[in-house]
Design an enzyme around this catalytic site. Sequence first.
Site, PDB file in Angstrom:
ATOM      1  N   ARG A 120       3.695   1.613   8.575  1.00  0.00           N
ATOM      2  CA  ARG A 120       3.085   0.634   7.681  1.00  0.00           C
ATOM      3  C   ARG A 120       1.899  -0.101   8.294  1.00  0.00           C
ATOM      4  NH1 ARG A 120       8.806  -1.399   5.677  1.00  0.00           N
ATOM      5  NH2 ARG A 120       9.114  -1.031   7.876  1.00  0.00           N
ATOM      6  N   GLU A 136      17.457  -2.994  18.550  1.00  0.00           N
ATOM      7  CA  GLU A 136      18.796  -3.554  18.440  1.00  0.00           C
ATOM      8  C   GLU A 136      19.843  -2.473  18.146  1.00  0.00           C
ATOM      9  OE1 GLU A 136      16.370  -4.226  14.701  1.00  0.00           O
ATOM     10  OE2 GLU A 136      16.095  -4.553  16.826  1.00  0.00           O
TER      11      GLU A 136
END
Length: 191
Positions: free
Chosen positions: A71, A108
Site C-alpha cells: 500500500r 508480532e
Amino acid sequence: MSAGENDASADRINAIKSTLRVVPNFPKPGILFLDITTLLLDPKAFKDTIDLFVERYKQKDISVVAGIEARGFMFGPAIALAIGAKFVPLRKPKKLPGEVISEKYVLEYGTDCLEMHVGAVERGERALVVDDLVATGGTLCAAMNLLERAGAVVVECACVVEVPDLKGRERLRLHGKPLYVLIESQFEATS
C-alpha cells in the site's frame, strides 16, 4: 506529528477519514482491518491525501521516496513525482529481479523481510519512507534500516493512518526518526 494544524487541513483530513472503513474479523477472527481502498475510490479524498504530503515535503530536499509493499506503492509514486524525487519500491522477498539487499524483521506474529535493488539509492540521499498505516512500527524500522545501510539519510516516515495503541510512534522515536501521519485511528468497525 500529525496533520490538521490549520482549519483547511483539518477539513481535508476529516473528509479523508470519512472515506476509510474498518472491516471486522479480517484477515482472521479478532482483527479489525483498516481498509484504505475506500479512500482510493474517492478522487477528491485521494488527491487531498497526496496533496497534504506534498505540501509537507516539497521544500525538504527529499531525493528518494521509498514505498513499502504494497500500500505504500499507492501513495509513494504520486508524492515522488510531485516533489521531484525518485520512487524506490521496498518489496517482499523474491519480487525484485537482479541484485538486492534485504532487511529481516520481527512481527508480532512471525518474521518478514524487505528488499531493495542494490544501487537504488546513493550515499547521502535524503529519503522519505511512505506507507498507508503504522501499527507497531516494525516494518517502518526495517525500511529505515535498509535505506540507511545503503547510505541514505532517512528524513521522516509518513503514513496516512496511525494506530496509537500499538505504539509504533514510540518505536520509531527510539530509532531517532520522526513520524508524520494524517489520521490517528480511533475507528469503530463498519460493514
